[in-house]
Design an enzyme around this catalytic site. Sequence first.
Site, mmCIF file in Angstrom:
data_model
loop_
_atom_site.group_PDB
_atom_site.id
_atom_site.type_symbol
_atom_site.label_atom_id
_atom_site.label_comp_id
_atom_site.label_asym_id
_atom_site.label_seq_id
_atom_site.Cartn_x
_atom_site.Cartn_y
_atom_site.Cartn_z
ATOM 1 N N ALA A 50 42.596 24.465 37.463
ATOM 2 C CA ALA A 50 42.568 25.519 38.447
ATOM 3 C C ALA A 50 43.511 26.502 38.048
ATOM 4 C CB ALA A 50 42.679 24.939 39.976
ATOM 5 N N TYR A 105 49.719 37.102 33.888
ATOM 6 C CA TYR A 105 48.855 35.790 33.736
ATOM 7 C C TYR A 105 49.486 34.981 32.620
ATOM 8 C CZ TYR A 105 45.401 32.694 32.244
ATOM 9 O OH TYR A 105 44.674 31.580 31.813
ATOM 10 N N LYS A 139 51.331 31.156 33.387
ATOM 11 C CA LYS A 139 50.661 29.905 32.856
ATOM 12 C C LYS A 139 51.968 29.502 31.891
ATOM 13 C CE LYS A 139 47.018 28.500 32.924
ATOM 14 N NZ LYS A 139 46.411 27.599 33.617
ATOM 15 N N ASN A 186 39.869 30.765 22.623
ATOM 16 C CA ASN A 186 38.808 31.407 23.550
ATOM 17 C C ASN A 186 37.641 30.415 23.643
ATOM 18 O OD1 ASN A 186 40.475 33.376 22.718
ATOM 19 N ND2 ASN A 186 38.880 35.011 22.458
ATOM 20 N N VAL A 213 33.060 36.604 26.524
ATOM 21 C CA VAL A 213 32.189 37.641 25.424
ATOM 22 C C VAL A 213 30.948 37.223 25.349
ATOM 23 C CG1 VAL A 213 32.318 38.282 23.040
ATOM 24 C CG2 VAL A 213 34.307 38.153 24.277
ATOM 25 N N ARG A 230 39.509 37.201 17.257
ATOM 26 C CA ARG A 230 39.603 36.244 18.123
ATOM 27 C C ARG A 230 39.314 34.658 17.619
ATOM 28 N NH1 ARG A 230 41.897 39.918 19.464
ATOM 29 N NH2 ARG A 230 41.870 41.093 21.298
#
Length: 325
Positions: free
Chosen positions: A74, A142, A146, A171, A185, A209
């Site tokens: 979460a 962010y 994290k 990703n 994406v 990526r």
Amino acid sequence: MKILVTGGAGFIASHVVDAYLGLNHEVVVIDDLSRGFIKNINPRAHLYTGDIRDRELVRRVFAKERPEAVNHHAAQMDVRRGVREPVFDAIVNIVGSLNLIEAAVEYGTRRFIYISTAGAAYGEPKQLPVPEDYPINPITPYGVSKHTVEHYLFTFSYLYRLAYVVLRYGNVYGPRQSSQGEAGVFAIFSEQLLAGVQPVIYGDGSKVRDYVYVEDVARANMAALERGTGEIFNISSGTGTTDHEVFCLVRDFLGKREVEPRYAPKRPGEIDKIRFDVSKAQRLLEWAPQVSLSDGSRHTVEYFQQTWQPGAPVSSSLAPGLKEN
């Protein structure tokens, strides 16, 4: 084993819940359903609807369920919102995580698996592939929030012997991914093409990526239940893929080869190229990605073909890699 999974109604964590249940573990989920969906929840899991910022709720769940392990997915995961509202970002990602970590110590949880970020942690790297010990230089709130929790876990391990594992995702893509606000994406391209909307790529399509299929990610979370104590792992494919290559995969699997993307100016702050060294996970977690990009893309596109409904909202923007985890 009884496992508490936070964010278990979301894209990635719902696959982790399924994987844990497949191993015959008992799974409890906390999710406020702000980004997750009830339909993603495995009926064999027990759901507590609530927010990890609610310290008393967290304590009640731990007191009642006494989880042996916590899998913490979460998060406030919208990079753009984090830039606009850094205090909100910090309260969810740092304070919310501390609520869980403190409860884990108080109620005797044996293992804490924390989901961090690879793409938002390293900044624009000067070395490829990027190993876990590469300097951390997040360029967004962010990424800062994290990464901060990784330090708290080290401290709580030192002070209270809380065993932990950190998984830094690349990703992630696959079925159940949302196109709304996640910079997903594959989801964005799939829904745009199904809706007859010309996809937009910011930049010239050459941004690179590192994509990893969600079922491979779930397997890493299974491995982390038993291995990798006190370690940080990149979880990705180790292979770079351009925005244009992703577009072509989705377009071709949908049978729309005549469609070309529209290009728009690159957005400030976007990383140009990144891919990750996953050899540590291979060595210590005994994990390696198994699903090829082609197979994963096909499975993902098939999911959207089956679930997309005409008239459904379609994301009008694409910021690949700005936040995919």
